[in-house]
Write a protein that holds these residues in place. Sequence first.
Motif, short mmCIF file in Angstrom:
data_model
loop_
_atom_site.label_atom_id
_atom_site.label_comp_id
_atom_site.label_asym_id
_atom_site.label_seq_id
_atom_site.Cartn_x
_atom_site.Cartn_y
_atom_site.Cartn_z
N ASN A 1 0.84 -1.20 0.00
CA ASN A 1 0.00 0.00 0.00
C ASN A 1 0.87 1.24 0.00
OD1 ASN A 1 -2.83 -1.07 0.33
ND2 ASN A 1 -1.76 -2.12 1.97
N ASN A 2 0.37 2.29 -0.61
CA ASN A 2 1.05 3.56 -0.67
C ASN A 2 0.01 4.66 -0.44
OD1 ASN A 2 2.91 5.56 -1.09
ND2 ASN A 2 2.84 5.44 -3.32
N PRO A 3 -0.39 4.88 0.85
CA PRO A 3 -1.45 5.85 1.12
C PRO A 3 -1.14 7.22 0.53
CG PRO A 3 -0.90 4.62 3.10
CD PRO A 3 0.13 4.26 2.06
N THR A 4 -2.15 7.83 -0.06
CA THR A 4 -1.99 9.13 -0.69
C THR A 4 -3.06 10.08 -0.16
OG1 THR A 4 -3.46 8.60 -2.52
CG2 THR A 4 -1.12 8.08 -2.82
N SER A 5 -2.81 11.36 -0.34
CA SER A 5 -3.78 12.36 0.12
C SER A 5 -4.57 12.96 -1.04
CB SER A 5 -3.05 13.47 0.88
OG SER A 5 -2.10 14.07 0.06
N HIS A 6 -4.23 12.59 -2.29
CA HIS A 6 -4.97 13.19 -3.40
C HIS A 6 -6.39 12.64 -3.49
CE1 HIS A 6 -3.42 9.54 -5.38
NE2 HIS A 6 -4.44 9.67 -6.22
N LYS A 7 -7.30 13.50 -3.97
CA LYS A 7 -8.71 13.11 -4.06
C LYS A 7 -8.86 11.98 -5.06
CE LYS A 7 -13.30 15.08 -4.67
NZ LYS A 7 -13.91 14.26 -3.67
N GLU A 8 -9.56 10.96 -4.64
CA GLU A 8 -9.70 9.78 -5.47
C GLU A 8 -11.14 9.29 -5.37
OE1 GLU A 8 -7.27 5.61 -5.79
OE2 GLU A 8 -6.36 7.27 -4.72
N GLU A 9 -11.70 8.88 -6.47
CA GLU A 9 -13.07 8.36 -6.51
C GLU A 9 -13.04 6.84 -6.53
OE1 GLU A 9 -15.92 10.26 -6.57
OE2 GLU A 9 -14.66 12.04 -6.36
N GLY B 1 -15.31 -9.03 -3.34
CA GLY B 1 -14.17 -9.87 -3.67
C GLY B 1 -13.22 -9.26 -4.69
N GLN B 2 -13.62 -8.15 -5.30
CA GLN B 2 -12.78 -7.48 -6.29
C GLN B 2 -11.82 -6.52 -5.58
OE1 GLN B 2 -15.08 -5.39 -9.25
NE2 GLN B 2 -13.30 -4.33 -10.09
N THR B 3 -10.56 -6.51 -5.98
CA THR B 3 -9.58 -5.60 -5.38
C THR B 3 -9.71 -4.22 -6.00
OG1 THR B 3 -8.07 -7.42 -4.93
CG2 THR B 3 -7.12 -5.21 -4.94
N ILE B 4 -9.80 -3.21 -5.14
CA ILE B 4 -9.96 -1.82 -5.55
C ILE B 4 -8.82 -1.01 -4.94
CG2 ILE B 4 -11.47 0.22 -5.39
CD1 ILE B 4 -12.71 -2.08 -7.00
N ILE B 5 -8.23 -0.14 -5.71
CA ILE B 5 -7.21 0.76 -5.16
C ILE B 5 -7.89 2.09 -4.87
CG2 ILE B 5 -5.04 1.99 -5.58
CD1 ILE B 5 -4.23 -0.38 -7.37
N TYR B 6 -7.83 2.50 -3.60
CA TYR B 6 -8.49 3.73 -3.16
C TYR B 6 -7.56 4.45 -2.20
CZ TYR B 6 -12.06 6.75 -1.08
OH TYR B 6 -12.76 7.84 -0.64
N HIS B 7 -7.19 5.67 -2.55
CA HIS B 7 -6.25 6.49 -1.76
C HIS B 7 -4.95 5.72 -1.49
CE1 HIS B 7 -8.48 10.18 -0.98
NE2 HIS B 7 -9.55 9.42 -0.98
N GLY B 8 -4.55 4.92 -2.44
CA GLY B 8 -3.29 4.19 -2.33
C GLY B 8 -3.40 2.85 -1.61
N TYR B 9 -4.55 2.53 -1.05
CA TYR B 9 -4.75 1.26 -0.36
C TYR B 9 -5.33 0.25 -1.35
CZ TYR B 9 -4.47 3.98 3.99
OH TYR B 9 -4.08 4.79 5.01
N ARG B 10 -4.85 -0.97 -1.29
CA ARG B 10 -5.42 -2.06 -2.09
C ARG B 10 -6.42 -2.79 -1.20
NH1 ARG B 10 -1.34 -5.84 -3.60
NH2 ARG B 10 -2.83 -6.63 -5.12
N LEU B 11 -7.70 -2.57 -1.47
CA LEU B 11 -8.78 -3.05 -0.60
C LEU B 11 -9.66 -4.07 -1.32
CD1 LEU B 11 -9.93 0.41 0.78
CD2 LEU B 11 -8.40 -1.22 1.90
N ARG B 12 -10.23 -4.96 -0.52
CA ARG B 12 -11.17 -5.95 -1.06
C ARG B 12 -12.27 -6.18 -0.03
NH1 ARG B 12 -8.01 -10.69 -2.21
NH2 ARG B 12 -8.41 -11.37 -0.09
N LEU B 13 -13.52 -6.00 -0.43
CA LEU B 13 -14.65 -6.34 0.43
C LEU B 13 -14.74 -7.86 0.42
CD1 LEU B 13 -17.11 -5.78 2.18
CD2 LEU B 13 -18.42 -5.37 0.09
N GLU B 14 -14.26 -8.46 1.49
CA GLU B 14 -14.13 -9.91 1.58
C GLU B 14 -15.46 -10.59 1.94
OE1 GLU B 14 -11.82 -13.28 1.10
OE2 GLU B 14 -11.29 -11.22 0.70
N GLN B 15 -16.15 -10.03 2.94
CA GLN B 15 -17.42 -10.60 3.39
C GLN B 15 -18.37 -9.49 3.77
OE1 GLN B 15 -17.42 -13.90 6.33
NE2 GLN B 15 -15.21 -13.67 6.32
N TYR B 16 -19.65 -9.74 3.51
CA TYR B 16 -20.68 -8.84 4.02
C TYR B 16 -21.72 -9.72 4.68
CZ TYR B 16 -23.78 -4.95 4.69
OH TYR B 16 -24.56 -4.00 5.29
#
Length: 146
Positions: free
Chosen positions: A108-116, A124-139
């Motif tokens: 991960n490379n956290p950033t401060s720039h505005k990101e949508e 289950g899909q990996t999303i990059i948001y504000h430099g974080y590689r995130l995945r909604l694993e379970q709901y």
Amino acid sequence: MVDLGQAGESLVAAWLEQQGAKILQQRWRSPWGEIDLIAHFPATMMLAFVEVKTRSSGNWDQGGLLAVNGRKQEKLWQTANHFLASRPQWADLNCRFDVAIVFCLGDNNPTSHKEELPSSFKQGQTIIYHGYRLRLEQYLTNAFGG
């Protein structure tokens, strides 16, 4: 800069909106604690109080599931009751407590720039948001009762 917890909550909020929810509150506080997300599902007249657990690999609590123990559930229940008491327009809806598990993958490379967030993504899909590689694993819908 967006912290990891905020990034995970924003990811879950965006996913819930894709499911037809309207996010009423994010990080709503009461004297008993905080509810990460409060979502209204107009189609089913349901109100969901959502606890989001964002964890990186090597965590000790099964991705956050063990952190939603009896004591945490009681605080969430009290906080939800306070929300409903302070907003009677929502008090007649059916309510549930959901738990969302978000994994933060390495590099991960956290950033401060505005990101949508993407307008459409799947659990289950990996999303990059504000430099974080995130995945909604379970709901987990209706994860516990009040």
